[in-house]
Design an enzyme around this catalytic site. Structure first.
Site, short mmCIF file in Angstrom:
data_model
loop_
_atom_site.label_atom_id
_atom_site.label_comp_id
_atom_site.label_asym_id
_atom_site.label_seq_id
_atom_site.Cartn_x
_atom_site.Cartn_y
_atom_site.Cartn_z
N ARG A 115 0.76 -1.15 0.05
CA ARG A 115 0.01 0.02 0.08
C ARG A 115 0.88 1.15 -0.07
O ARG A 115 2.13 1.40 0.40
CB ARG A 115 -0.96 0.07 1.07
CG ARG A 115 -0.42 0.38 2.43
CD ARG A 115 -0.73 1.78 3.06
NE ARG A 115 -0.24 2.06 4.37
CZ ARG A 115 1.14 2.55 4.43
NH1 ARG A 115 2.01 2.72 3.40
NH2 ARG A 115 1.74 2.99 5.67
N SER A 119 -3.67 10.71 5.20
CA SER A 119 -3.16 10.05 6.41
C SER A 119 -1.61 10.39 6.44
O SER A 119 -1.22 10.53 7.83
CB SER A 119 -3.30 8.52 6.32
OG SER A 119 -2.42 7.66 5.76
N ARG A 137 0.86 16.11 11.67
CA ARG A 137 0.35 16.63 12.40
C ARG A 137 0.38 16.08 13.92
O ARG A 137 0.75 16.79 14.91
CB ARG A 137 -1.24 16.99 12.08
CG ARG A 137 -1.40 18.10 11.35
CD ARG A 137 -2.74 18.71 11.31
NE ARG A 137 -3.11 19.43 10.08
CZ ARG A 137 -3.98 19.04 9.06
NH1 ARG A 137 -4.76 18.09 9.36
NH2 ARG A 137 -4.25 19.89 8.11
N ASP A 146 7.17 5.44 6.15
CA ASP A 146 6.03 4.56 5.61
C ASP A 146 5.21 4.94 4.64
O ASP A 146 4.00 4.54 4.53
CB ASP A 146 5.23 4.02 6.78
CG ASP A 146 4.36 4.90 7.54
OD1 ASP A 146 4.82 6.16 7.29
OD2 ASP A 146 3.38 4.40 7.98
N ARG A 152 3.09 -5.42 3.82
CA ARG A 152 3.01 -6.61 4.88
C ARG A 152 3.09 -7.83 4.39
O ARG A 152 2.64 -8.36 3.23
CB ARG A 152 1.39 -6.25 5.22
CG ARG A 152 1.12 -7.23 6.42
CD ARG A 152 0.00 -7.01 6.94
NE ARG A 152 -0.03 -5.31 7.66
CZ ARG A 152 -1.35 -4.57 7.96
NH1 ARG A 152 -2.49 -5.12 7.51
NH2 ARG A 152 -1.25 -3.65 8.23
N GLU A 158 8.76 0.61 4.42
CA GLU A 158 8.22 -0.17 5.77
C GLU A 158 7.72 -1.76 5.58
O GLU A 158 7.09 -1.56 4.76
CB GLU A 158 7.25 0.64 6.54
CG GLU A 158 7.26 -0.02 8.06
CD GLU A 158 6.19 0.95 8.97
OE1 GLU A 158 6.65 1.74 9.73
OE2 GLU A 158 5.06 0.84 8.90
P1 GTP Z 1 4.36 5.46 13.60
O1 GTP Z 1 5.08 6.73 13.27
O2 GTP Z 1 2.97 5.70 13.08
O3 GTP Z 1 4.91 4.42 12.54
O4 GTP Z 1 4.45 5.03 14.81
P2 GTP Z 1 5.41 3.98 15.64
O5 GTP Z 1 6.60 3.75 14.64
O6 GTP Z 1 5.55 4.32 16.99
O7 GTP Z 1 4.37 2.69 15.62
P3 GTP Z 1 4.63 1.15 15.20
O8 GTP Z 1 5.69 1.18 14.09
O9 GTP Z 1 4.78 0.43 16.53
O10 GTP Z 1 3.39 0.82 14.60
C1 GTP Z 1 2.58 1.25 13.74
C2 GTP Z 1 1.63 0.53 12.74
O11 GTP Z 1 1.81 -0.82 13.27
C3 GTP Z 1 0.27 0.77 13.13
O12 GTP Z 1 0.00 1.62 11.76
C4 GTP Z 1 -0.46 -0.62 12.73
O13 GTP Z 1 -0.59 -0.93 11.59
C5 GTP Z 1 0.33 -1.52 13.63
N1 GTP Z 1 0.07 -1.57 15.15
C6 GTP Z 1 0.97 -0.95 16.12
N2 GTP Z 1 0.49 -1.36 17.31
C7 GTP Z 1 -0.59 -2.15 17.05
C8 GTP Z 1 -1.71 -2.66 17.85
O14 GTP Z 1 -1.61 -2.58 19.03
N3 GTP Z 1 -2.91 -3.31 17.27
C9 GTP Z 1 -2.91 -3.35 15.93
N4 GTP Z 1 -4.07 -3.92 15.36
N5 GTP Z 1 -2.12 -2.67 14.90
C10 GTP Z 1 -0.86 -2.22 15.68
MG MG Z 2 6.38 2.76 12.48
#
Ligand code: GTP
Ligand code: MG
Length: 231
Positions: free
Chosen positions: A73, A79, A85, A102, A107, A169
């Site tokens: 994707r 988004s 933001r 990302d 996936r 990602e």
């Molecule tokens: P980003 O800056 O948004 O990437 O945040 P991050 O890097 O802190 O988040 P992380 O890489 O841990 O997770 C981002 C993605 O993982 C989310 O958009 C979801 O697709 C998935 N994800 C993470 N935690 C959960 C969870 O508790 N439940 C589910 N269903 N998906 C999750």
């Molecule tokens: Mg992330």
């Protein structure tokens, strides 16, 4: 193996959406973002093909497909803006390039838990790829119960102007973990669910996540044991 493209790269649609969000007066910025999206998409297509080839090679040599299916994707401009933001980033191309990894996402849904780490190892061996971020929510599950391996890879892309490296990602998880994550996501975003029900399901889902992990490991053990009887 099936590869599902969730939103195909459509330059015209992307340009319209980006202009609407960034503002048509910043034509320069829209152009730069569009270029960046194109390069990220190219990187994701290259990595997708590498993963398909890897799966095919394993099938040929080991009679085992590590990958059940692949989803690809591109982040929607909407988004992207929301994420910037939330992270309080300046709305510039520079902050997208430096802080958002990302724009392109893959996936990888595997058959068994070990396949996740086999794929990581194989990608790590490919000398022109570089893993720049790694979050192992399989050995260290989130409080919710969420289990997946998140990687960000830099992928070389040959443009007419020369070679550049772009981030993609990858979220790697088993079929069971994927099924769980979809349901847990549904619980999170169906905001009209009564609160007591949410609390109850949150707890149940935490338990189920651990149960799924256990069952998938048990199934993997049977599968590995049966391997000795294949000719
Ligand atoms: P980003 O800056 O948004 O990437 O945040 P991050 O890097 O802190 O988040 P992380 O890489 O841990 O997770 C981002 C993605 O993982 C989310 O958009 C979801 O697709 C998935 N994800 C993470 N935690 C959960 C969870 O508790 N439940 C589910 N269903 N998906 C999750
Ligand atoms: Mg992330």
């Amino acid at each position: 193996m099936i590869t599902e493209n969730k939103n195909l790269f459509n330059v015209q649609q992307l340009q319209t959406d980006l202009s609407r969000l960034v503002g048509t007066e910043s034509a320069n910025q829209v152009g730069e973002l569009l270029d960046y999206y194109q390069k990220c998409h190219a990187a994701s297509a290259i990595l997708g093909t590498r993963l398909e080839n890897l799966d095919e090679e394993y099938q040929t040599q080991h009679w085992h497909n590590p990958i059940h299916h692949l989803e690809s994707r591109i982040k929607s401009p909407k988004s992207l803006i929301n994420k910037m933001r939330k992270k309080q980033l300046a709305p510039t191309i520079k902050s997208v390039q430096e802080q958002i990894f990302d724009i392109a996402g893959l996936r990888v849904v595997t058959n068994y838990p070990d396949d996740v780490f086999t794929i990581e190892e194989e990608l790590d061996k490919q000398t022109d790829l570089e893993i720049i971020r790694r979050k192992d929510y399989i050995h260290h599950p989130k409080a919710s119960g969420y289990r997946s391996l998140h990687l960000v890879l830099l992928v070389p892309v040959y443009q007419t102007s020369g070679s550049v490296r772009l981030p993609v990602e990858i979220q790697l998880r088993t079929m069971g973990m994927d099924m769980w994550a979809s349901l847990e996501h549904k619980l999170r975003y169906k905001t009209r669910t009564p609160e007591d029900k949410i609390d109850q399901y949150v707890t149940t889902l935490q338990t189920y996540a651990a149960d799924i992990a256990q069952i998938e490991t048990n199934l993997q053990n049977i599968s590995q044991d049966l391997n000795q009887y294949t000719d």
